[in-house]
Write an enzyme that holds these catalytic residues in place. Structure first.
Site, mmCIF file in Angstrom:
data_model
loop_
_atom_site.group_PDB
_atom_site.id
_atom_site.type_symbol
_atom_site.label_atom_id
_atom_site.label_comp_id
_atom_site.label_asym_id
_atom_site.label_seq_id
_atom_site.Cartn_x
_atom_site.Cartn_y
_atom_site.Cartn_z
ATOM 1 C CD GLU A 1 -9.253 -2.092 -0.866
ATOM 2 O OE1 GLU A 1 -9.795 -2.302 0.233
ATOM 3 O OE2 GLU A 1 -8.496 -2.921 -1.405
ATOM 4 C CG ASP B 1 -1.755 -1.244 1.358
ATOM 5 O OD1 ASP B 1 -2.082 -1.848 0.330
ATOM 6 O OD2 ASP B 1 -2.075 -1.625 2.499
#
Length: 558
Positions: free
Chosen positions: A202, A22
């Site tokens: 997301e 991420d």
């Protein structure tokens, strides 16, 4: 010492090898900074810096004090795969901001809380502030967007009030008062994603480019259907209209033979010369016997070139008709490549850290992590020695025990550690560990059993009971041992030396795919000691650890 990828024109992905998922990136002048998710590990929110985008140096952590993660943000007894997720790193007017989520589910329930918070620092090296919790911000994966008019916006992910199908998400924005760290005004519902039947939208990031607002997000989950999609608007509050060519980055259409999969969760950024790139995560397909292969390192940080292209868009009833700019990721091949052209001049073209720690520093090197906040008195540093105390706890869900590690950086490596261990309590053990999760690890230790010293290798597979791979008495043991763990040809092997490394005795070998990453984080190589529930004053002392990584280039697919 470094392992170099020798190519005068190219760099090698991943740019930060090891379990760094991420990624979020920001540029300040000519320096680039990346922050990654850390989940249940402490310290949390690892940060690296670079001036050439391919050689990354440790900066430290955003969550580096126990006080930051022991109350509203809880890493004390956090469940595996919960914790700190999907940060956004941004810089504005002399202040660095990290905004992120802490997921916490109390013991005995799958229902939990998502605490969205911001930490700040005037210096990227810290100290970072205590968490500023953003009240009234539902969901996960927040982003901060600074608009040209001086306003700051919170961009988040939440479940819609009326979902069209299970797993549907919705992106929203809310004006953010950074003086009070509070949301102000009304919430604006922006976009529910682009893919047909896509789920789990997301990881949003908001950008402004040539007068238009771009909302980029990940979809499809963080596995093989992972994808990056984007939408456009003339206003920060929407409405947003998707790019007809979504997804702009994915590996879902590629063969399992491709060297990387699950690519997505990206963040765009611009170089001073006007060029654009994206950092994203991906999983190397290096281990496994058939079908989709995985990696021991899990999700890692990769770099992809980006080109903006102007094209006519005929949205008709969905929105305005006209030409708009869209980012095209990896414009030459459409995928994340193992080798790509250097983005900038680099003195050292590519380096994979080969880490050696002799514990001379008064504080731990940032390579070291703990599963959850470590207990008081777990370790003591003195010049040239790390003492690891044998606490009663063992490796198990939600527990913090005498376990610490560094990330495995490549599929092939050698890990060495030199230990002095003279226990007096029966059942106490100390040594090394290769661990993925609380239910998947290998411990390679010396035990005191019935007054005798034994060397043991035990494996804990996912969903199975711990079992012994090796066990034997150490008749010649005098209190000192050097452990060696090697990974080569898709297997881990374990050996030890009682003569300071002059000779080694082999004791076990196992397939590397028994320690694959199936979750959000990757494998660690570390140190472990336990008294197995008994009170004890025993300890192990380590003179050094060394992780020497090797590069394995794919035969095909990149």
């Amino acid at each position: 010492m470094v392992v170099k990828f020798e190519d005068p024109d190219n760099f090698l992905n991943p740019i930060i090898p090891g379990g760094f998922p991420d990624p979020s990136i920001c540029r300040v002048g000519d320096v680039y900074y990346i922050c990654n998710s850390s989940f249940e590990y402490f310290p949390g929110l690892p940060i690296h810096e670079s001036t050439d985008l391919v050689n990354w140096r440790w900066v430290g952590y955003g969550l580096h004090r126990k006080e930051q993660v022991s109350s509203a943000v809880n890493l004390v007894d956090v469940k595996s795969e919960d914790g700190i997720q999907a940060p956004s790193l941004r810089y504005k007017d002399g202040t660095f901001y990290i905004i992120t989520t802490c997921v916490y589910r109390p013991p005995g329930t799958d229902e939990g809380t998502c605490t969205n918070f911001i930490i700040t620092a005037s210096d990227i090296h810290g100290p970072w502030s205590d968490p500023h919790v953003i009240e009234g911000a539902p969901g996960i994966d927040p982003d901060i967007f600074f608009d040209d008019d001086g306003k700051a916006w919170y961009v988040g992910t939440a479940a819609p009030d009326k979902p069209n199908y299970p797993g549907e998400g919705e992106l929203y924005c809310h004006e953010l008062d950074l003086g009070a760290f509070k949301l102000v005004g009304e919430r604006h519902h922006l976009w529910r994603g682009a893919l047909h039947g896509g789920v789990f939208v997301e990881g949003p990031h908001m950008y402004k480019h040539e007068g238009s607002y771009y909302l980029m997000a990940a979809e499809g989950g963080t596995g093989v259907n992972h994808a990056e999609v984007i939408a456009i608007s003339d206003k920060v509050t929407g409405p947003f209209y998707p790019n007809d060519r979504n997804p702009i980055l994915t590996s879902r259409h590629l063969s399992y033979d491709n060297w990387v999969h699950s690519t997505g969760h990206g963040d765009l950024f611009q170089l001073p010369d006007g060029r654009w790139f994206m950092v994203c995560l991906g999983v190397r397909a290096e281990e496994g016997k058939q079908g989709m292969k995985r990696s021991n390192m899990g999700r890692e940080t990769h770099l992809v070139p980006v080109r903006w292209e102007r094209e006519p868009m005929e949205w008709h009833s969905l929105g305005p008709v006209g030409e708009r700019l869209w980012p095209v990721c990896a414009p030459d091949t459409g995928r994340v490549e193992r080798q790509s052209a250097l983005p900038l001049k680099s003195m050292q073209l590519h380096a994979c850290n080969t880490f050696r720690d002799t514990f001379e520093s008064p504080s731990l090197h940032p390579e070291w992590n703990f599963r959850r906040v470590p207990r008081e008195g777990m370790y003591v540093l003195s010049p040239g020695c790390l003492r690891l105390n044998a606490q009663p706890q063992v490796i198990e869900e939600r527990a913090s025990c005498s376990l610490m590690g560094i990330r495995q950086r490549q599929s092939e490596f050698t890990f060495l550690s030199k230990m002095t261990f003279k226990p007096v309590t029966d059942g106490v053990e100390a040594g090394t560990s290769v661990f993925q999760k609380d239910d998947n690890y290998v411990n390679f230790v010396v035990q005191l059993v019935g007054g005798k010293h034994r060397v043991c290798v035990t494996l804990k597979e996912r969903g199975k009971e711990e079992r012994a791979l090796y066990g034997d008495d150490l008749a010649a043991y005098q209190g000192g041992i050097t452990f060696r763990i090697e990974s080569c040809n898709h297997a881990y092997s374990f050996s030890y030396s009682l003569d300071d490394g002059a000779s080694f005795t082999s004791c076990a070998e196992m397939a590397a795919d028994l320690l694959l990453s199936y979750g959000y984080t990757g494998s660690y190589l570390g140190l472990y000691s336990t008294s197995k529930g008994k009170p004890s004053e025993d300890y192990a002392e380590y003179a050094f650890v060394q992780h020497s990584a090797s590069l394995r280039l794919p035969a095909r697919g990149g």
